[in-house]
Design an enzyme around this catalytic site. Structure first.
Site, PDB file in Angstrom:
ATOM      1  N   GLY A 253       0.837  -1.196   0.000  1.00  0.00           N
ATOM      2  CA  GLY A 253       0.000   0.000   0.000  1.00  0.00           C
ATOM      3  C   GLY A 253       0.876   1.252   0.000  1.00  0.00           C
ATOM      4  O   GLY A 253       0.569   2.242  -0.671  1.00  0.00           O
ATOM      5  N   ASP A 254       1.978   1.205   0.726  1.00  0.00           N
ATOM      6  CA  ASP A 254       2.896   2.346   0.769  1.00  0.00           C
ATOM      7  C   ASP A 254       3.544   2.557  -0.608  1.00  0.00           C
ATOM      8  O   ASP A 254       3.710   3.686  -1.061  1.00  0.00           O
ATOM      9  CB  ASP A 254       3.982   2.123   1.829  1.00  0.00           C
ATOM     10  CG  ASP A 254       3.384   1.818   3.199  1.00  0.00           C
ATOM     11  OD1 ASP A 254       2.280   2.340   3.471  1.00  0.00           O
ATOM     12  OD2 ASP A 254       4.000   1.062   3.968  1.00  0.00           O
TER      13      ASP A 254
HETATM   14  P1  ATP Z   1      -0.074  -2.617   3.258  1.00  0.00           P
HETATM   15  O1  ATP Z   1      -0.962  -2.331   4.431  1.00  0.00           O
HETATM   16  O2  ATP Z   1       0.712  -3.892   3.386  1.00  0.00           O
HETATM   17  O3  ATP Z   1       0.833  -1.459   2.903  1.00  0.00           O
HETATM   18  P2  ATP Z   1      -2.490  -2.281   1.683  1.00  0.00           P
HETATM   19  O4  ATP Z   1      -3.550  -3.167   2.266  1.00  0.00           O
HETATM   20  O5  ATP Z   1      -2.566  -0.835   1.974  1.00  0.00           O
HETATM   21  O6  ATP Z   1      -1.039  -2.849   1.992  1.00  0.00           O
HETATM   22  P3  ATP Z   1      -2.898  -3.694  -0.793  1.00  0.00           P
HETATM   23  O7  ATP Z   1      -4.249  -3.462  -1.341  1.00  0.00           O
HETATM   24  O8  ATP Z   1      -2.640  -4.997  -0.123  1.00  0.00           O
HETATM   25  O9  ATP Z   1      -2.486  -2.440   0.088  1.00  0.00           O
HETATM   26  O10 ATP Z   1      -1.825  -3.596  -1.978  1.00  0.00           O
HETATM   27  C1  ATP Z   1      -1.593  -2.434  -2.734  1.00  0.00           C
HETATM   28  C2  ATP Z   1      -1.265  -2.823  -4.163  1.00  0.00           C
HETATM   29  O11 ATP Z   1      -0.109  -3.684  -4.189  1.00  0.00           O
HETATM   30  C3  ATP Z   1      -2.363  -3.627  -4.856  1.00  0.00           C
HETATM   31  O12 ATP Z   1      -3.350  -2.774  -5.406  1.00  0.00           O
HETATM   32  C4  ATP Z   1      -1.544  -4.371  -5.906  1.00  0.00           C
HETATM   33  O13 ATP Z   1      -1.173  -3.526  -6.966  1.00  0.00           O
HETATM   34  C5  ATP Z   1      -0.269  -4.716  -5.143  1.00  0.00           C
HETATM   35  N1  ATP Z   1      -0.429  -6.010  -4.446  1.00  0.00           N
HETATM   36  C6  ATP Z   1      -0.650  -6.218  -3.133  1.00  0.00           C
HETATM   37  N2  ATP Z   1      -0.769  -7.553  -2.862  1.00  0.00           N
HETATM   38  C7  ATP Z   1      -0.618  -8.182  -4.043  1.00  0.00           C
HETATM   39  C8  ATP Z   1      -0.626  -9.553  -4.451  1.00  0.00           C
HETATM   40  N3  ATP Z   1      -0.827 -10.538  -3.575  1.00  0.00           N
HETATM   41  N4  ATP Z   1      -0.440  -9.835  -5.765  1.00  0.00           N
HETATM   42  C9  ATP Z   1      -0.239  -8.851  -6.665  1.00  0.00           C
HETATM   43  N5  ATP Z   1      -0.202  -7.537  -6.348  1.00  0.00           N
HETATM   44  C10 ATP Z   1      -0.395  -7.198  -5.063  1.00  0.00           C
END
Ligand code: ATP
Length: 310
Positions: A253-254
């Site tokens: 997400g970052d």
């Molecule tokens: P975090 O809290 O770990 O920073 P988050 O929950 O804010 O993450 P996510 O939605 O998990 O953010 O991930 C952000 C982006 O990273 C997704 O939109 C995608 O582009 C990529 N991503 C994350 N997990 C995956 C995955 N398992 N496979 C492919 N891309 C991923």
């Protein structure tokens, strides 16, 4: 230049102890120590994108100095405000295929430091094109502290990406001061609305039209391995990503925030912004180190992201 805000950074320590035992001494020589905190991850990924970035926030004590020197050694500029309290350690113990974490809450910000940072921030924002604000607040700051920071970025007419949750996010949404972009994941969106939100695009289109989000130009709901759903003004987008080999998804997400901020700075069109945001997120998952991307794979992944208006 992009200015990143990390108000409660940490030194992230990882101990690998395959057979962790309780109530006795455990020893390890597999130790990792790195500058951490969501905004620090954003900073590193922007730097990996070869963009100019400056990290700000509160820093204190020897651990704080360590964070500054690590970032500077890697060619990243810093403009932190020094405080009396000590920057925290966050410890992750990797054992038996599991991860046990001990997270210090960090220093308490005094009223004087609270006020001093607002002045410090205003000066830093003046030199920035885009500002990212990430994570939760340290003790001592009111829950609407991000409202004050966004009031400053609004006054100076700068684009701002806000990635936070719970009351820190809701206080901003309820205020008259709006960031350019928010990037909730589905859990954060559910928390915000007080009900379980499904990731179905038709449902997300209804949810994002809620009055709560009025005045916010971009909402990018990241959906992990399922890509994202986004709203820009009155346009909605479904973003699909390819299957990739995930090594460590923490901090994706970052990395997505870093991609968004960099796209805003370059005034990219909607589709390119979303493709870049997904690409930096995916690149982060392919690396062992949290908050780091290998730009050599950027173009290949970027070309495999598809964005369709919904
Ligand atoms: P975090 O809290 O770990 O920073 P988050 O929950 O804010 O993450 P996510 O939605 O998990 O953010 O991930 C952000 C982006 O990273 C997704 O939109 C995608 O582009 C990529 N991503 C994350 N997990 C995956 C995955 N398992 N496979 C492919 N891309 C991923």
């Amino acid at each position: 230049m992009i200015l990143t805000v990390t108000l409660n950074p940490s030194v992230d320590i990882s101990y690998t102890i395959p057979d962790l035992r309780l109530d006795t001494t455990n020893r390890t020589d597999q130790v990792g120590k790195t500058a951490g905190g969501k905004g620090i991850n954003v900073t590193r990924v922007i730097h990996d994108l070869n963009k100019a970035v400056t990290a700000t926030g509160f820093i204190g004590g020897h651990l704080g100095e360590g964070i500054v020197s690590e970032l500077n050694k890697n060619g990243i500029k810093t403009d932190f405000l020094s405080i009396e309290g000590d920057t925290r350690n966050c410890i992750a113990i990797l054992h038996d295929g599991q991860q046990t974490e001990v997270l210090e809450s960090g220093p308490t910000i005094t009223d004087k430091e609270n006020a001093a940072f607002l002045t410090h921030f205003k000066q830093a924002v003046d030199y920035a094109d885009v500002i990212t604000i990430s994570g939760s607040l340290p003790k001592g700051l009111e829950e609407d502290y991000y409202v004050k920071l966004i009031q400053i970025t609004n006054d100076l007419d700068k684009k701002t990406v806000l990635d936070t949750s719970k009351s820190n996010l809701s206080s901003v949404l309820e205020s008259p001061f709006k960031p350019t972009v928010i990037k909730p994941n589905i859990e954060e969106l559910s928390e915000l609305l007080g009900q379980k939100v499904s990731a179905d695009p038709a449902n997300l289109k209804v949810v994002l039209a809620d009055e709560l989000f009025s005045g916010i130009e971009w909402i990018v709901v990241s959906l992990g391995g399922d890509g994202a759903f986004a709203k820009h003004g009155d346009r909605y987008y479904k973003v699909s990503i390819p299957n990739i080999n995930v090594v460590n998804p923490v901090g994706s997400g970052d990395a997505t925030v870093a991609g968004i901020a960099s796209a805003l700075e370059d005034n990219l069109d909607d589709i390119s912004l979303l493709k870049q945001a997904m690409t930096t997120g995916m690149l982060n998952t392919m690396e062992r180190i949290t908050g780091h991307i290998d730009i050599n794979h950027f173009d290949d992944l970027f070309n495999h992201v598809t964005v369709s208006e919904y």
